[in-house]
Enzyme design. Structure first.
Site, PDB file in Angstrom:
ATOM      1  N   ARG A  36      -6.506 -54.434   7.771  1.00 49.26           N
ATOM      2  CA  ARG A  36      -7.019 -53.083   8.002  1.00 49.26           C
ATOM      3  C   ARG A  36      -7.827 -53.031   9.290  1.00 49.26           C
ATOM      4  O   ARG A  36      -8.802 -53.770   9.452  1.00 49.26           O
ATOM      5  CB  ARG A  36      -7.878 -52.624   6.819  1.00 49.26           C
ATOM      6  CG  ARG A  36      -7.080 -52.507   5.529  1.00 49.26           C
ATOM      7  CD  ARG A  36      -7.968 -52.260   4.322  1.00 49.26           C
ATOM      8  NE  ARG A  36      -7.183 -52.277   3.093  1.00 49.26           N
ATOM      9  CZ  ARG A  36      -6.769 -51.189   2.459  1.00 49.26           C
ATOM     10  NH1 ARG A  36      -7.070 -50.003   2.930  1.00 49.26           N
ATOM     11  NH2 ARG A  36      -6.052 -51.290   1.356  1.00 49.26           N
ATOM     12  N   SER A 147      -6.192 -45.952 -19.953  1.00 47.05           N
ATOM     13  CA  SER A 147      -6.337 -45.632 -18.535  1.00 47.05           C
ATOM     14  C   SER A 147      -4.980 -45.419 -17.881  1.00 47.05           C
ATOM     15  O   SER A 147      -4.056 -46.218 -18.064  1.00 47.05           O
ATOM     16  CB  SER A 147      -7.078 -46.773 -17.829  1.00 47.05           C
ATOM     17  OG  SER A 147      -7.180 -46.559 -16.443  1.00 47.05           O
ATOM     18  N   SER A 199      -4.612 -39.117  -5.392  1.00 47.94           N
ATOM     19  CA  SER A 199      -4.750 -39.018  -3.947  1.00 47.94           C
ATOM     20  C   SER A 199      -3.624 -39.659  -3.161  1.00 47.94           C
ATOM     21  O   SER A 199      -3.387 -39.289  -2.018  1.00 47.94           O
ATOM     22  CB  SER A 199      -6.089 -39.635  -3.505  1.00 47.94           C
ATOM     23  OG  SER A 199      -6.126 -41.012  -3.808  1.00 47.94           O
ATOM     24  N   HIS A 227     -10.176 -34.962  -6.144  1.00 47.63           N
ATOM     25  CA  HIS A 227      -9.332 -34.345  -5.118  1.00 47.63           C
ATOM     26  C   HIS A 227      -8.880 -32.940  -5.483  1.00 47.63           C
ATOM     27  O   HIS A 227      -8.095 -32.324  -4.739  1.00 47.63           O
ATOM     28  CB  HIS A 227      -8.128 -35.239  -4.834  1.00 47.63           C
ATOM     29  CG  HIS A 227      -8.507 -36.525  -4.173  1.00 47.63           C
ATOM     30  ND1 HIS A 227      -8.748 -36.627  -2.820  1.00 47.63           N
ATOM     31  CD2 HIS A 227      -8.741 -37.760  -4.694  1.00 47.63           C
ATOM     32  CE1 HIS A 227      -9.087 -37.873  -2.521  1.00 47.63           C
ATOM     33  NE2 HIS A 227      -9.089 -38.579  -3.637  1.00 47.63           N
ATOM     34  N   LYS A 257     -15.537 -34.675  -0.208  1.00 46.83           N
ATOM     35  CA  LYS A 257     -14.205 -34.201   0.160  1.00 46.83           C
ATOM     36  C   LYS A 257     -14.313 -32.738   0.593  1.00 46.83           C
ATOM     37  O   LYS A 257     -14.765 -32.452   1.685  1.00 46.83           O
ATOM     38  CB  LYS A 257     -13.249 -34.368  -1.025  1.00 46.83           C
ATOM     39  CG  LYS A 257     -13.179 -35.783  -1.595  1.00 46.83           C
ATOM     40  CD  LYS A 257     -12.661 -36.788  -0.607  1.00 46.83           C
ATOM     41  CE  LYS A 257     -12.338 -38.142  -1.223  1.00 46.83           C
ATOM     42  NZ  LYS A 257     -13.489 -39.008  -1.493  1.00 46.83           N
TER      43      LYS A 257
END
Length: 407
Positions: A36, A147, A199, A227, A257
């Site tokens: 990254r 989950s 997202s 989001h 956001k």
């Protein structure tokens, strides 16, 4: 005279030996196109959706400041005026003087916004998820957690921290979830954890189906609206408000956001939220946000709640963007939301295209690679603000098409 501290040679030798495997793993990331790179930017308040990089102005097409409120003059004014009155620091954690009148007002408004008893503000959405889940699950004996496979890392880590019994159900698969829930007696404490808008794919959860299952099997629900906040619902309260289905036990959201500031929150039953306030280590032992940030957040909340202009502007531009992508023959996922993932398989490839867009065309769109998404599904997670013009949209798509065709 400035003090000079020397690290003993033996200590350096030990550190070098211990860190050698770490360097090897970093080299592997680079070789596989997964390393990254952080580019240095300076956002420009006079030009929302633009940033300074390398001595020039660059368009940003992958940010989370969905409305551009982070550069809105009213939010800037509110934060500056509040800073002049209250300073730049909160002075500490909430329990040693860090709680301001703005904390209290914001939590009251958030609770009312979601129709819940109480809300609690955290320094980030990650902290809100991790601290709330890890604290509550640990406090309820024999809790079983279900989950969604695509849940955010903050949800996953909050659940894992407790060591509870957990089941991961296929993404948005309410039938599979039903079968898993049926494996436990109704009296066993159960919690279903999922997001409203995901997202990375831009798709939405089958909210009503999950709530129906919760009622059927006697389960609690934890809904992450990160989001969807600002983008959905008559007042921007999220997908639950959009569908007028407020059965979630807990609702989580963020200010970083669509509201254009910083921080996160959880809203829910009074006793549960109060328990988190009283026991969550990451809340108790962490300095809170300064009052100026909260005053700017309150201003952003005012803007988001009072009308649909921003929401309509975003979705109108999303339609334009998707039509342009289809016309150009570019592959993207259409989840029906404001997030448009453009699929660019290959870790090295998506990084190359991103770098070229930035260097040659002044367009920044962040590459998304493993582990954020599965290998082979690398992508650009494109977002589009309400102030983008049809001409800018066409130029962005044609430039992206050119770079991909020349790969």
């Amino acid at each position: 005279m400035e003090a000079v501290f020397e690290t003993p040679l033996k200590t350096l030798d030990v550190a070098t030996a211990l860190f050698a495997p770490l360097q090897k793993k970093l080299d592997e990331l680079r070789e596989n196109g997964l390393y990254r790179t952080f580019y240095e930017f300076s956002h420009i308040s006079e030009h929302p959706g633009h940033t300074a990089h390398g001595g020039r102005v660059v368009q940003v097409w992958s940010g989370n400041d969905y409305f551009g409120l982070g550069q809105h003059p009213d939010l800037i004014k509110a934060q500056i005026e509040s800073t002049q009155l209250h300073g730049t620091s909160s002075g500490g954690s909430r329990n040693i003087g860090g709680t301001s009148v703005s904390h209290a007002e914001l939590e009251k408004r958030i609770a009312a916004w979601h129709g819940k008893d109480r809300a609690l503000v955290f320094s980030s959405g990650y902290a809100a998820n991790f601290e709330t889940l890890s604290t509550l699950i640990a406090a309820i004996p024999d809790m079983v957690v279900f989950s969604d496979r695509n849940n955010h890392r903050s949800l996953i880590e909050g659940i894992a921290r407790t060591g509870c019994t957990k089941h991961v159900f296929p993404h948005n698969d309410h039938e599979a979830l039903d079968r898993m829930l049926a494996g436990y007696e109704r009296e066993r404490p159960k919690l279903i954890v999922f997001e409203s808008v995901y997202s990375m794919d831009g798709d939405v959860a089958p909210l009503g189906a999950f709530f129906d299952l919760a009622e059927k099997h006697g389960a609690l629900t934890f809904l992450d609206e990160t989001h969807a906040i600002g983008l959905m619902g008559p007042t921007g309260a999220g997908l639950a408000e959009e569908l007028n289905d407020h059965r979630a036990t807990f609702v989580q959201g963020v200010f970083s956001k669509a509201l254009g500031t910083l921080g996160g929150y959880v809203a829910g039953p009074d006793s549960a939220i109060d328990y988190v306030r009283s026991h969550a280590p990451g809340f108790i032992f962490s300095s809170t946000m300064p009052q100026a940030v909260l005053d700017a957040t309150l201003t952003g909340l005012d803007i988001v709640q009072r009308g649909d202009d921003l929401r309509r502007g975003v979705m109108d531009n999303v339609i334009r963007l998707k039509n342009a992508l289809r016309k150009a023959g570019l592959r993207f996922l259409d989840g029906g939301t404001h997030i448009v993932p453009v699929i660019v398989p290959g870790g090295e490839r998506v990084h190359r295209v991103s770098r070229r867009l930035l260097d040659e065309f002044g367009i920044y769109v962040a590459p998304v690679t493993y582990p954020s998404v599965p290998k082979g599904t690398e992508r650009f997670r494109v977002t589009i603000a309400p102030f983008r013009t049809p001409e800018q949209i066409e130029a962005f798509v044609s430039t992206l098409q050119l770079c991909l065709e020349q790969e």
